[in-house]
Design an enzyme around this catalytic site. Sequence first.
Site, mmCIF file in Angstrom:
data_model
loop_
_atom_site.group_PDB
_atom_site.id
_atom_site.type_symbol
_atom_site.label_atom_id
_atom_site.label_comp_id
_atom_site.label_asym_id
_atom_site.label_seq_id
_atom_site.Cartn_x
_atom_site.Cartn_y
_atom_site.Cartn_z
ATOM 1 N N ARG A 47 0.929 -1.072 -0.092
ATOM 2 C CA ARG A 47 -0.090 -0.079 -0.008
ATOM 3 C C ARG A 47 0.891 1.215 0.111
ATOM 4 O O ARG A 47 0.415 2.227 -0.453
ATOM 5 C CB ARG A 47 -0.976 0.077 1.300
ATOM 6 N N ASP A 90 -3.895 -0.410 -4.027
ATOM 7 C CA ASP A 90 -4.799 -0.397 -3.192
ATOM 8 C C ASP A 90 -5.939 -1.431 -3.387
ATOM 9 O O ASP A 90 -6.548 -1.276 -4.440
ATOM 10 C CB ASP A 90 -5.802 0.957 -3.076
ATOM 11 N N LYS A 144 0.429 -19.484 6.178
ATOM 12 C CA LYS A 144 -0.422 -19.599 7.268
ATOM 13 C C LYS A 144 -0.409 -18.580 8.015
ATOM 14 O O LYS A 144 0.367 -17.826 8.033
ATOM 15 C CB LYS A 144 0.199 -20.908 8.031
ATOM 16 N N HIS A 174 6.694 -24.085 5.881
ATOM 17 C CA HIS A 174 8.218 -23.934 5.793
ATOM 18 C C HIS A 174 8.945 -24.799 6.586
ATOM 19 O O HIS A 174 10.029 -25.259 6.067
ATOM 20 C CB HIS A 174 8.881 -22.529 6.219
ATOM 21 N N LYS A 178 12.480 -28.012 5.199
ATOM 22 C CA LYS A 178 14.091 -27.995 6.037
ATOM 23 C C LYS A 178 14.606 -29.151 5.516
ATOM 24 O O LYS A 178 14.022 -30.098 5.297
ATOM 25 C CB LYS A 178 13.677 -28.114 7.502
ATOM 26 N N ASP A 231 -0.878 -21.515 15.599
ATOM 27 C CA ASP A 231 0.199 -21.074 14.880
ATOM 28 C C ASP A 231 1.097 -22.246 14.657
ATOM 29 O O ASP A 231 1.707 -22.104 13.675
ATOM 30 C CB ASP A 231 0.835 -20.035 15.805
ATOM 31 N N HIS A 236 2.840 -27.104 11.475
ATOM 32 C CA HIS A 236 3.923 -27.580 11.525
ATOM 33 C C HIS A 236 3.868 -29.028 12.188
ATOM 34 O O HIS A 236 4.344 -29.830 11.845
ATOM 35 C CB HIS A 236 4.740 -26.588 12.311
ATOM 36 N N LYS A 336 6.830 -20.866 23.352
ATOM 37 C CA LYS A 336 7.573 -19.673 23.118
ATOM 38 C C LYS A 336 8.184 -19.477 24.332
ATOM 39 O O LYS A 336 7.632 -19.984 25.365
ATOM 40 C CB LYS A 336 6.744 -18.582 22.777
#
Length: 486
Positions: A47, A90, A144, A174, A178, A231, A236, A336
Amino acid sequence: MTTPSPYTFVLFGATGDLSLRKVLPALFRAFCTGELAEVGNILAVARSPMDAQAYHAWCEQHVRAHIKSDVWDEAQWKRFLATIDYMPLDLGRKAEFDTLAERLAKREGVRIFYLATGPSLFIPICEGLHSAKLNENGRIVLEKPLGHDLASSVAINDAVGAIFREDQIYRIDHYLGKEAVQNLLALRFGNAIFEPMWRRDLIESIQITIAEELGVEGRGEFYEQTGALRDMVQNHLLQLLAIVAMEPPFSMDADAVRDEKLRVLRSLRALDDDTVARNVVRGQYGAGAIGKTAVPAYTDEPGVPADSQTETFVALKVEIDNWRWAGVPFFLRTGKRLGERVAEIVVNYRATPYPLLGEATAHAGANRLVIRLQPNESMRLYCLAKQPGEGMNLQSVHLDLAFDQFFKGHRMDAYERLLLDVIHGRLALFVRRDEQEQAWRWVAPIQAYWARQHKGPKRYAAGTWGPPAASALLAQYGTCWVEEDN
């Protein structure tokens, strides 16, 4: 090396976090090694009102820092920037997609539309591409998370599928790019010694861990809408599980491989409230330390409400109801602010049937295979050997394969491999619609249970390995998480 093909790579969300951290550095690596055609080009779309020169300056400021030193070359960087054009767009104005079509009309090669945007923009972008007739021979790459539950995933897939054929749609995960994941397939299906050992008769349990030291890194508002289940688990972890557990495909063609992964996902034992309560642990990190650095609690991160119930950690026990894996528990965890950044698969073999050489041989896990995906890709096989000296005293030893030491040439990172596969039209490492929706279908009871019950996630201190309940989960099945230095 595949002969480089001409391409036009249209990057939507070109000023976003994903573009600067992953997509553009991966394209630069491939450019430096000659895996991208000289006539290829990139059209960055966002944008922000700027021209190509201003965007090149933006790349100097934001992208350059994320390029690893092993490939950095100033002259190559300038040549790479020369392949990048920029167009402000836009999404609310369909006429601007006609302008995009005009700019692409004289460009050679396959057209790739990479949507490095939030999923809420997937449908408007696809509709705009359709209105300008850019969907007919192009390939679309979707990042994702594709939706936030089964219904929203189906809605996005329906809308995108009405515009692009399934063989034009590349749903990226991803972890499938690997090197160690590729080597997992080579290990199983390229070596006669391993396949007979890959079954319930000899395997006691399997653990899959994806752990991060990082927190939400200023993306608290985004993470509040996502959480660790959406997530990491739905994509994954379940994709890694499917590759570990799949049957040998009849070939390495894309649909043959993805058919076998789908069979695993369909064989996952269904969950109900009782099994979710017993076999799923969710947690949220509190204040603590990563190394010697103090870090705040999740609820003190910018954009996160003080009463947040969003999980930053999930551990669960999974069972596969089929002939090969009946009775073998799979333990998955991700989180995390954990004790180490690591992604690995641990295959624990059963104990010997009789402790002929002592009690060391009588416990499961004395023989185990550890496949590390990050940070350093390797395979390590543990077994017992006699210590030198008198008596039959056994000690754990291991055989190592460190890929970076054995293979000295250029090693692709995950995004580099996947982007090249898109350019060359290879779908095997991308998620098919039925796989993705089956994974959403399986996690739906977890989402529903958490939505109904009032207990929030269990707290754990940053820098630890999650809440104690995650260790208790494995203890009730007579095992523990394998945590080791590599």
